[in-house]
Design a protein around this motif. Structure first.
Motif, PDB file in Angstrom:
ATOM      1  N   ARG A  31       8.566   6.650 -13.822  1.00  0.00           N
ATOM      2  CA  ARG A  31       9.397   7.580 -13.140  1.00  0.00           C
ATOM      3  C   ARG A  31       9.655   8.380 -14.351  1.00  0.00           C
ATOM      4  O   ARG A  31       9.355   8.082 -15.408  1.00  0.00           O
ATOM      5  N   PRO A  32      10.000   9.658 -13.968  1.00  0.00           N
ATOM      6  CA  PRO A  32      10.249  10.815 -14.826  1.00  0.00           C
ATOM      7  C   PRO A  32      11.547  10.664 -15.708  1.00  0.00           C
ATOM      8  O   PRO A  32      12.549  11.393 -15.310  1.00  0.00           O
ATOM      9  N   PHE A  33      11.735   9.504 -16.422  1.00  0.00           N
ATOM     10  CA  PHE A  33      13.023   9.213 -17.150  1.00  0.00           C
ATOM     11  C   PHE A  33      13.576  10.264 -17.994  1.00  0.00           C
ATOM     12  O   PHE A  33      14.841  10.676 -17.720  1.00  0.00           O
ATOM     13  N   ARG A  92      10.453  14.143  -7.272  1.00  0.00           N
ATOM     14  CA  ARG A  92      10.716  14.915  -8.520  1.00  0.00           C
ATOM     15  C   ARG A  92      10.359  16.397  -8.600  1.00  0.00           C
ATOM     16  O   ARG A  92      10.973  16.873  -9.278  1.00  0.00           O
ATOM     17  N   VAL A  93       9.481  17.044  -7.797  1.00  0.00           N
ATOM     18  CA  VAL A  93       9.190  18.339  -7.684  1.00  0.00           C
ATOM     19  C   VAL A  93      10.571  19.004  -6.900  1.00  0.00           C
ATOM     20  O   VAL A  93      10.986  20.079  -7.482  1.00  0.00           O
ATOM     21  N   PHE A  94      11.021  18.600  -5.892  1.00  0.00           N
ATOM     22  CA  PHE A  94      12.423  18.993  -5.208  1.00  0.00           C
ATOM     23  C   PHE A  94      13.152  18.976  -6.626  1.00  0.00           C
ATOM     24  O   PHE A  94      13.881  20.101  -6.708  1.00  0.00           O
ATOM     25  N   CYS A  95      13.521  17.837  -7.311  1.00  0.00           N
ATOM     26  CA  CYS A  95      14.713  17.884  -8.178  1.00  0.00           C
ATOM     27  C   CYS A  95      14.404  18.610  -9.257  1.00  0.00           C
ATOM     28  O   CYS A  95      15.330  19.316  -9.858  1.00  0.00           O
ATOM     29  N   GLY A  96      13.108  18.865  -9.671  1.00  0.00           N
ATOM     30  CA  GLY A  96      12.931  19.768 -10.809  1.00  0.00           C
ATOM     31  C   GLY A  96      13.188  21.271 -10.377  1.00  0.00           C
ATOM     32  O   GLY A  96      13.753  21.966 -11.404  1.00  0.00           O
ATOM     33  N   VAL A  97      12.575  21.425  -9.093  1.00  0.00           N
ATOM     34  CA  VAL A  97      12.771  22.937  -8.878  1.00  0.00           C
ATOM     35  C   VAL A  97      14.382  23.241  -8.621  1.00  0.00           C
ATOM     36  O   VAL A  97      14.888  24.290  -9.317  1.00  0.00           O
ATOM     37  N   ALA A  98      15.169  22.333  -8.156  1.00  0.00           N
ATOM     38  CA  ALA A  98      16.530  22.782  -7.962  1.00  0.00           C
ATOM     39  C   ALA A  98      17.343  22.478  -9.358  1.00  0.00           C
ATOM     40  O   ALA A  98      18.227  23.332  -9.396  1.00  0.00           O
ATOM     41  N   THR A  99      16.895  21.664 -10.324  1.00  0.00           N
ATOM     42  CA  THR A  99      17.535  21.530 -11.571  1.00  0.00           C
ATOM     43  C   THR A  99      17.221  22.909 -12.236  1.00  0.00           C
ATOM     44  O   THR A  99      18.191  23.498 -12.843  1.00  0.00           O
ATOM     45  N   THR A 100      16.108  23.602 -11.990  1.00  0.00           N
ATOM     46  CA  THR A 100      15.771  24.590 -12.757  1.00  0.00           C
ATOM     47  C   THR A 100      16.601  26.018 -12.106  1.00  0.00           C
ATOM     48  O   THR A 100      17.271  26.769 -12.755  1.00  0.00           O
ATOM     49  N   PRO A 121      18.674  22.739 -21.846  1.00  0.00           N
ATOM     50  CA  PRO A 121      18.293  21.483 -21.424  1.00  0.00           C
ATOM     51  C   PRO A 121      17.918  21.278 -19.902  1.00  0.00           C
ATOM     52  O   PRO A 121      17.212  20.625 -19.556  1.00  0.00           O
ATOM     53  N   GLY A 122      18.821  21.936 -19.134  1.00  0.00           N
ATOM     54  CA  GLY A 122      18.608  22.008 -17.657  1.00  0.00           C
ATOM     55  C   GLY A 122      17.185  22.712 -17.237  1.00  0.00           C
ATOM     56  O   GLY A 122      16.495  22.140 -16.585  1.00  0.00           O
ATOM     57  N   LEU A 123      16.886  23.742 -17.998  1.00  0.00           N
ATOM     58  CA  LEU A 123      15.652  24.486 -17.786  1.00  0.00           C
ATOM     59  C   LEU A 123      14.661  23.384 -18.363  1.00  0.00           C
ATOM     60  O   LEU A 123      13.423  23.276 -17.688  1.00  0.00           O
ATOM     61  N   ILE A 124      14.621  22.916 -19.462  1.00  0.00           N
ATOM     62  CA  ILE A 124      13.723  21.958 -19.986  1.00  0.00           C
ATOM     63  C   ILE A 124      13.480  20.762 -18.824  1.00  0.00           C
ATOM     64  O   ILE A 124      12.365  20.233 -18.574  1.00  0.00           O
ATOM     65  N   ALA A 125      14.633  20.178 -18.519  1.00  0.00           N
ATOM     66  CA  ALA A 125      14.715  19.017 -17.425  1.00  0.00           C
ATOM     67  C   ALA A 125      13.807  19.430 -16.158  1.00  0.00           C
ATOM     68  O   ALA A 125      13.122  18.803 -15.771  1.00  0.00           O
ATOM     69  N   GLY A 126      14.191  20.615 -15.815  1.00  0.00           N
ATOM     70  CA  GLY A 126      13.265  21.010 -14.584  1.00  0.00           C
ATOM     71  C   GLY A 126      11.754  20.971 -14.860  1.00  0.00           C
ATOM     72  O   GLY A 126      11.028  20.548 -13.848  1.00  0.00           O
ATOM     73  N   GLY A 127      11.274  21.650 -15.925  1.00  0.00           N
ATOM     74  CA  GLY A 127      10.185  21.608 -16.068  1.00  0.00           C
ATOM     75  C   GLY A 127       9.602  20.194 -16.490  1.00  0.00           C
ATOM     76  O   GLY A 127       8.269  20.120 -15.844  1.00  0.00           O
ATOM     77  N   SER A 131       6.676  18.671 -13.793  1.00  0.00           N
ATOM     78  CA  SER A 131       5.228  18.355 -14.256  1.00  0.00           C
ATOM     79  C   SER A 131       4.894  16.958 -14.321  1.00  0.00           C
ATOM     80  O   SER A 131       3.865  16.387 -14.542  1.00  0.00           O
ATOM     81  N   TRP A 132       5.947  16.091 -14.230  1.00  0.00           N
ATOM     82  CA  TRP A 132       5.585  14.650 -14.418  1.00  0.00           C
ATOM     83  C   TRP A 132       4.858  13.941 -13.287  1.00  0.00           C
ATOM     84  O   TRP A 132       4.893  14.698 -12.017  1.00  0.00           O
ATOM     85  N   ALA A 133       3.765  13.392 -13.572  1.00  0.00           N
ATOM     86  CA  ALA A 133       2.812  12.644 -12.422  1.00  0.00           C
ATOM     87  C   ALA A 133       2.793  11.360 -12.879  1.00  0.00           C
ATOM     88  O   ALA A 133       2.624  10.845 -14.046  1.00  0.00           O
ATOM     89  N   PRO A 134       2.890  10.231 -11.893  1.00  0.00           N
ATOM     90  CA  PRO A 134       2.417   8.881 -12.172  1.00  0.00           C
ATOM     91  C   PRO A 134       1.409   8.467 -12.852  1.00  0.00           C
ATOM     92  O   PRO A 134      -0.065   9.297 -12.501  1.00  0.00           O
ATOM     93  N   LEU A 135       0.932   7.499 -13.583  1.00  0.00           N
ATOM     94  CA  LEU A 135      -0.192   7.295 -13.951  1.00  0.00           C
ATOM     95  C   LEU A 135      -1.216   6.361 -13.081  1.00  0.00           C
ATOM     96  O   LEU A 135      -0.596   5.788 -12.281  1.00  0.00           O
ATOM     97  N   GLN A 136      -2.293   6.737 -13.092  1.00  0.00           N
ATOM     98  CA  GLN A 136      -3.075   6.049 -12.366  1.00  0.00           C
ATOM     99  C   GLN A 136      -3.765   4.721 -12.773  1.00  0.00           C
ATOM    100  O   GLN A 136      -3.770   4.537 -14.029  1.00  0.00           O
ATOM    101  N   PRO A 137      -3.618   3.733 -11.869  1.00  0.00           N
ATOM    102  CA  PRO A 137      -3.991   2.214 -12.670  1.00  0.00           C
ATOM    103  C   PRO A 137      -5.262   2.249 -13.308  1.00  0.00           C
ATOM    104  O   PRO A 137      -6.219   2.760 -12.539  1.00  0.00           O
TER     105      PRO A 137
END
Length: 190
Positions: A31-33, A92-100, A121-127, A131-137
């Motif tokens: 997850r985007p921790f 994550r995308v919705f939360c990132g845009v809303a945080t920004t 830190p809020g702008l960095i967190a939004g980015g 941009s976070w994506a789960p790893l492919q197995p």
């Protein structure tokens, strides 16, 4: 009491700590921790400064403004978005845009975004959240995985040829500087 009724620790405490750290690391990597953590941290100064009474020497400075309710709302929403993305990584995308957006709104509303300690830190967190994506197995290494990889690699070669789109045909032939692309007739074969 016999020794059979007394249960001992299943492992030594150091082993439990190690297993707990490995479990937390596995949870954190799915997850985007860090984006969520920065969003929670960014909400704190936005919440704090409008309600704080800072003392400089013998002088008490109150930062309370009419935007106190706005600061409260922005700070709490940023913290909720950070925690939400930990437990629902799909949003994550919705939360990132809303945080920004909230970090940008906090600049005029909440004492310059908590004097920059919340907005940056809020702008960095939004980015990070966007941009976070789960790893492919990774494919399992073994004889059967090598056979399936060889089978899938051979399948496209055995398939019937397909007609190319005009854009694909034009991409194969690079243009010279200043030359215009030419249109080929549909029925014409190369």
């Amino acid at each position: 009491m016999s020794s059979a009724t007394v249960e001992a620790w299943p492992e030594d405490p150091a082993g439990l700590v190690r297993r707990g750290r490995r479990g937390f690391r596995a949870w954190r990597r799915t997850r985007p921790f860090w984006g969520g953590l920065l969003a929670v941290i960014a909400g704190l100064p936005i919440l704090y400064f409008p309600y704080a009474h800072l003392t400089l020497g013998g002088l008490t400075v109150a930062m309370a403004t009419t935007a106190g309710a706005g600061s409260l709302l922005i700070g709490l929403l940023m913290m909720v978005l950070g925690v939400t993305v930990w437990f629902q990584p799909v949003v994550r995308v919705f939360c990132g845009v809303a945080t920004t957006i909230l970090a940008l709104i906090s600049i005029p509303v909440s004492n310059l975004g908590g004097f920059g300690m919340g907005a940056i830190p809020g702008l960095i967190a939004g980015g990070l959240l966007v941009s976070w994506a789960p790893l492919q197995p990774l494919p399992a290494a073994g004889p059967e995985s090598a056979e399936t990889a060889a089978g899938t690699a051979a399948a496209p070669q055995d398939a019937a040829p397909t007609a190319q789109l005009p854009a694909q045909a034009a991409a194969e032939q690079p243009l010279e500087y200043g030359a215009a692309p030419t249109a080929h007739a549909e029925g014409e074969q190369r």
